[in-house]
Design an enzyme around this catalytic site. Structure first.
Site, PDB file in Angstrom:
ATOM      1  N   HIS A 269      -3.744  -1.968   2.788  1.00  0.00           N
ATOM      2  CA  HIS A 269      -4.147  -2.092   1.468  1.00  0.00           C
ATOM      3  C   HIS A 269      -5.663  -1.963   1.191  1.00  0.00           C
ATOM      4  CE1 HIS A 269      -4.396  -3.986  -2.812  1.00  0.00           C
ATOM      5  NE2 HIS A 269      -5.445  -4.394  -2.192  1.00  0.00           N
ATOM      6  N   GLU A 270      -6.525  -2.793   2.121  1.00  0.00           N
ATOM      7  CA  GLU A 270      -7.818  -2.414   2.555  1.00  0.00           C
ATOM      8  C   GLU A 270      -8.466  -1.261   2.629  1.00  0.00           C
ATOM      9  OE1 GLU A 270      -9.449  -4.567   0.413  1.00  0.00           O
ATOM     10  OE2 GLU A 270      -7.663  -6.187   0.589  1.00  0.00           O
ATOM     11  N   HIS A 273      -8.511   1.111  -0.231  1.00  0.00           N
ATOM     12  CA  HIS A 273      -9.766   0.827  -0.768  1.00  0.00           C
ATOM     13  C   HIS A 273     -10.982   1.501   0.101  1.00  0.00           C
ATOM     14  CE1 HIS A 273      -8.797  -1.721  -4.130  1.00  0.00           C
ATOM     15  NE2 HIS A 273      -8.127  -2.609  -3.261  1.00  0.00           N
TER      16      HIS A 273
END
Ligand code: ZN
Length: 505
Positions: A269-270, A273
């Site tokens: 997920h990160e 980003h």
């Protein structure tokens, strides 16, 4: 040659961005490295930086330069050129920043820092009564802020606050995508529950050393395309992605003794980003044009890499053999299929941040519905716990045993962030749309993933989304990339297909 007004404006804006990046680095340090005793002094440093930044950005000089530049047709003729986009973005932020009186800004900042502290204690003690008066104060202040900002004639006060997180976002717009989504999600979750089959959670039941987990998730992040010469991965209580600019991206993850699947999900997920932040246009660092689009699009990239890549069967054909390399025989018997099934369990639960890809969206819809009513005045803080619990029973079929795991579980409201939650689900919707478009452009993505090839997908996203910076607003970007506006169909199709396969529905 003397500086043109536009060059002077950009020079000032880049200076202000240096203050922002410095503040972001201090907050990264606070979450990862800082000894606990440093907190009081650090709050002073952070408050000073945010005041300096606000003062510099709202100075009359910025206003004058902006007006001069806006009158220059050569800068604004092409509305999608970097100068025109910079002026558009600066004008919106500048006008918004000037709408709040300084004393309201100070009062809000004081109230949120107290409320956040009280919330953390009240949550530990499961004491909603202690938090309630602070929540009431914040809602009153948020309503005052909304009055200052104003909202469109056919809109409502929620819109005034949401605009700060996602330009153009309105409650009515959110409703239009959430309304068709909710009944189909509820029905899907009910069908899974009635099936009575719960797949094995093979990735989350094995105790493995944290340092080996870190090496494993780093290897995956690197393979997806995160550039460790321009970024870091560290550990924090709540994973996030920050940093100073595209060449210094700081992301974090978290580990448990026996939660490898969750640690990988958080890291991917990160990483989504992080790859986005590393890929915005280099020649516009420090300018609005060189930034990512609003929160929904940013979240679409974290969700795309986490859910559409990391929870895909073909991804596990490449990734499952890595388990042996990193953990010896700890995961013997866990092949691509077992790992994939483990990453795709659906289980209604109390806690949003632990929710699976499917039920997650219902957690968001409940928050949207309740914060809208709190702001509008037809739900009082006294009645919030009962309303929360009723909504969880209605949509997720679960009973909420206490307020700590109920209406006090998230930090958002305690820091006065209302108008924020829907951007998470909109991120899921955009992710589904972008992934569908990528698949039709790239062909057999599964063959690529099975070989551990993520470059083609990353390049496709970089060209269409990351390198565009802030050229388009969210929905325009979506039209540009996919040919259509925001829709709930692609996400529903994706979930129904995946769960059909996993749960045999
Ligand atoms: Zn995120």
């Amino acid at each position: 040659m003397p500086q043109s007004p536009y060059e002077a404006l950009m020079a000032e804006v880049r200076q202000i961005d240096l203050l922002g990046g410095t503040a972001s680095l201090l907050s990264w340090d606070q979450e990862t490295m800082m000894p606990p005793a440093g907190v009081a002094y650090r709050s002073g440093q952070s408050a000073l930086l945010s005041r300096l930044r606000h003062e510099r950005f709202t100075s009359p000089r910025i206003g004058e330069l902006l007006s001069t530049c806006e009158a220059d047709d050569a800068l604004t003729a092409d509305a999608l050129s970097p100068p025109a986009v910079n002026l558009r973005e600066l004008r919106r932020d500048y006008d918004r920043a000037l709408k709040l009186p300084a004393e309201l800004v100070a009062e809000f900042s004081r109230a949120t820092s107290i409320a956040r502290h009280v919330w953390a204690e009240a949550r530990k003690a499961d004491d909603y009564a202690a938090f309630k008066p602070h929540l009431k104060t914040l809602i009153d202040l948020l309503n005052r802020k909304a009055e200052c900002y104003g909202w469109p004639e056919d809109g409502e006060r929620w819109d005034a606050l949401a605009e700060g997180f996602e330009p153009g976002l309105t409650a009515r717009g959110v409703e239009a995508v959430f309304d068709p989504l909710r009944p189909r999600l509820v029905a899907l979750i009910q069908r899974i529950g009635e099936g009575g089959r719960q797949p094995e959670d093979a990735l989350n039941r094995v105790r493995v050393p944290i340092d080996a987990q870190m090496r494993f998730v780093r290897a995956v992040a690197e393979r997806l395309g995160f550039d460790f010469s321009r970024g870091r991965l560290d550990v924090s209580a709540h994973p996030f992605c920050g940093g100073t600019h595209r060449d210094d991206v700081r992301m974090t993850t978290r580990f448990g003794q026996d939660n490898l699947g969750d640690a990988l999900g958080s890291t991917m997920h990160e990483t989504g980003h992080g790859i986005y932040n590393q890929s915005v246009p280099a020649e516009h660092v420090g300018e609005p044009f060189g930034r990512a689009v609003g929160l929904s699009i940013h979240e679409s990239q974290s969700r795309l890499w986490e859910n559409f890549v990391g929870r895909r069967r073909s991804f596990w054909r490449w990734c499952a053999p890595l388990l042996g390399e990193h953990f010896g025989d700890a995961f013997t018997g866990v092949g691509p299929d077992e790992a994939w099934v483990s990453m795709n369990r659906v289980e209604p639960g109390l806690i949003r941040v632990e929710a699976d890809e499917t039920t997650y969206n219902l957690h968001i819809m409940i928050r949207f519905e309740l914060e809208r009513r709190l702001l509008g005045g037809d739900l009082s803080v006294d009645d919030l716990p009962a309303a929360w619990n009723a909504a969880y029973a209605r949509d997720l079929g679960i009973e909420v045993p206490n307020d700590a795991d109920g209406c006090m579980q998230d930090v958002h409201w305690s820091i006065g962030a209302m108008g924020y939650f829907p951007t998470y689900t909109m991120g899921n919707l955009y992710a589904a749309q972008f992934f569908e478009a990528a698949q039709s452009a790239l062909g057999d993505v599964d063959a690529m993933f099975a070989r551990g090839e993520f470059g083609p997908l990353r390049q496709w996203l970089t060209e269409r989304i990351y390198s565009q910076g802030r050229r388009y607003l969210s929905e325009d970007l979506c039209r540009q990339v996919t040919g259509g506006g925001l829709s709930s169909e692609p996400l529903l199709n994706h979930l129904e297909a995946r769960l059909g396969e996993d749960y045999g529905l």
